[in-house]
Every structure is written in C-alpha cells, then in structure tokens.
Write a protein that holds these residues in place. Structure first.
Motif, PDB file in Angstrom:
ATOM      1  N   PHE A  23       0.827  -1.205   0.000  1.00  0.00           N
ATOM      2  CA  PHE A  23       0.000   0.000   0.000  1.00  0.00           C
ATOM      3  C   PHE A  23       0.860   1.252   0.000  1.00  0.00           C
ATOM      4  CE2 PHE A  23      -2.437  -3.360   2.009  1.00  0.00           C
ATOM      5  CZ  PHE A  23      -3.671  -3.243   1.398  1.00  0.00           C
ATOM      6  N   SER A  24       0.298   2.314  -0.595  1.00  0.00           N
ATOM      7  CA  SER A  24       0.981   3.593  -0.667  1.00  0.00           C
ATOM      8  C   SER A  24      -0.013   4.729  -0.453  1.00  0.00           C
ATOM      9  CB  SER A  24       1.643   3.754  -2.043  1.00  0.00           C
ATOM     10  OG  SER A  24       2.314   4.994  -2.132  1.00  0.00           O
ATOM     11  N   GLU A  25       0.494   5.853   0.009  1.00  0.00           N
ATOM     12  CA  GLU A  25      -0.342   7.049   0.123  1.00  0.00           C
ATOM     13  C   GLU A  25      -0.670   7.600  -1.265  1.00  0.00           C
ATOM     14  OE1 GLU A  25      -1.792   8.563   2.614  1.00  0.00           O
ATOM     15  OE2 GLU A  25      -0.972   7.344   4.224  1.00  0.00           O
ATOM     16  N   LYS A 103      -7.996  -4.549  -6.840  1.00  0.00           N
ATOM     17  CA  LYS A 103      -7.676  -3.598  -7.905  1.00  0.00           C
ATOM     18  C   LYS A 103      -6.634  -2.571  -7.477  1.00  0.00           C
ATOM     19  CE  LYS A 103     -12.236  -3.925 -10.012  1.00  0.00           C
ATOM     20  NZ  LYS A 103     -11.831  -4.652 -11.170  1.00  0.00           N
ATOM     21  N   PHE A 104      -5.903  -2.065  -8.451  1.00  0.00           N
ATOM     22  CA  PHE A 104      -4.946  -0.992  -8.220  1.00  0.00           C
ATOM     23  C   PHE A 104      -5.680   0.210  -7.633  1.00  0.00           C
ATOM     24  CE2 PHE A 104      -2.571   2.774  -9.531  1.00  0.00           C
ATOM     25  CZ  PHE A 104      -1.290   2.427  -9.132  1.00  0.00           C
ATOM     26  N   ALA A 105      -5.107   0.834  -6.631  1.00  0.00           N
ATOM     27  CA  ALA A 105      -5.618   2.031  -5.950  1.00  0.00           C
ATOM     28  C   ALA A 105      -6.815   1.747  -5.045  1.00  0.00           C
ATOM     29  CB  ALA A 105      -5.944   3.146  -6.929  1.00  0.00           C
ATOM     30  N   GLU A 106      -7.138   0.480  -4.830  1.00  0.00           N
ATOM     31  CA  GLU A 106      -8.238   0.134  -3.929  1.00  0.00           C
ATOM     32  C   GLU A 106      -7.841   0.519  -2.499  1.00  0.00           C
ATOM     33  OE1 GLU A 106     -11.077  -3.707  -2.995  1.00  0.00           O
ATOM     34  OE2 GLU A 106      -9.607  -3.825  -4.601  1.00  0.00           O
ATOM     35  N   PRO A 107      -8.731   1.173  -1.758  1.00  0.00           N
ATOM     36  CA  PRO A 107      -8.413   1.571  -0.379  1.00  0.00           C
ATOM     37  C   PRO A 107      -8.133   0.365   0.518  1.00  0.00           C
ATOM     38  CG  PRO A 107     -10.366   2.726  -1.166  1.00  0.00           C
ATOM     39  CD  PRO A 107     -10.045   1.667  -2.185  1.00  0.00           C
ATOM     40  N   VAL A 111      -9.780  -3.683   0.977  1.00  0.00           N
ATOM     41  CA  VAL A 111      -8.998  -4.919   0.895  1.00  0.00           C
ATOM     42  C   VAL A 111      -9.180  -5.719   2.178  1.00  0.00           C
ATOM     43  CG1 VAL A 111      -6.660  -5.877   0.749  1.00  0.00           C
ATOM     44  CG2 VAL A 111      -7.319  -3.959  -0.718  1.00  0.00           C
ATOM     45  N   THR A 112      -9.046  -5.038   3.310  1.00  0.00           N
ATOM     46  CA  THR A 112      -9.202  -5.691   4.609  1.00  0.00           C
ATOM     47  C   THR A 112     -10.600  -6.281   4.770  1.00  0.00           C
ATOM     48  OG1 THR A 112      -7.597  -4.162   5.558  1.00  0.00           O
ATOM     49  CG2 THR A 112      -9.006  -5.330   7.096  1.00  0.00           C
TER      50      THR A 112
END
Length: 132
Positions: A23-25, A103-107, A111-112
C-alpha cells in the motif's frame, strides 16, 4: 492508503500461500517495468520501489489461491492500473461464492473488508525506512 501491488511470497510445507499486499499514500508511482507485455516476459522485479511503499499487509498461512498480474502471459502489469485487477481468486466451478479481486488504488479498508469476509486477517506493517 491505496493498494499498489500484490506479491506472492511462497508456499509453506502444507501448501498454504503467503502474500504481501503493498500500500501507498500515492498512486503516482514509477511504472517503468510495468509496460512489458506479457508481464511474465519481464525478467526484473515489477514490484514498486521502496520509496512508494508505506504499508505492507501480510496474508499468511492461507488456502486462498490468487492469480497475479505479474505472472500473466496475456497482460502487462500496466493493464492492472485501469483495465483488470492486480490479483484475483482462481476460478472454481464448485465454489459459488463471489471471487475475490484486488484492484490498483483500492483503499486498504476495502482490501481488509474483502479478506475478513472470508475469514482472512491482513497483518499490517508500516514501512519506517524512507528515502533509501
């Protein structure tokens, strides 16, 4: 925090998988090697540089079998940015549940939540080393 990559660490002696959810900001990252098509043809690692990584979630000891974009013989990793998923559950004719997709950029919260709906816990580890 947004999902930018999923990496399979490997399998244990029982055949259970371990995955890293990265994950990234920001979703504005260097995607240099992601343009190789198919993704499996690229010999170098396609994971994001450490400077973009803020949190790594570890999914351990799971029977979940994920297909990963970087292993694709059809798509490039870049296709996961806006066309398909970074990772998806293998199709199973006997499993009537909805397939998990990431998916890419999913918060990180999404995901959790998806993993918890199946009884999986994502262990989170903040990356404290920056500007390497």
């Amino acid at each position: 925090m947004h999902l930018i990559y999923v990496n399979e660490i490997g399998s244990d002696y029982k055949g259970q998988k371990q995955y890293e959810f990265v994950f990234s900001e920001t979703t504005e990252i260097d995607m240099g090697d992601w343009f190789a098509i198919p993704a499996s043809s690229c010999q170098r690692s396609k994971s994001p540089d450490i400077e973009y990584v803020d949190v790594v979630g570890l999914l351990k000891d799971t029977d979940l079998q994920l297909e990963l974009i970087q292993d694709s013989d059809y798509f490039g990793v870049i296709d996961a940015v806006d066309v398909i998923s970074l990772a998806w559950e293998k199709f199973d004719f006997e499993n009537t549940e909805d397939r998990l997709t990431f998916k890419f950029a999913e918060p990180i919260e999404n995901v959790t939540k998806k993993l918890k709906s199946r009884g999986f816990i994502l262990l989170k580890e903040e990356i404290k080393i920056k500007n390497i």
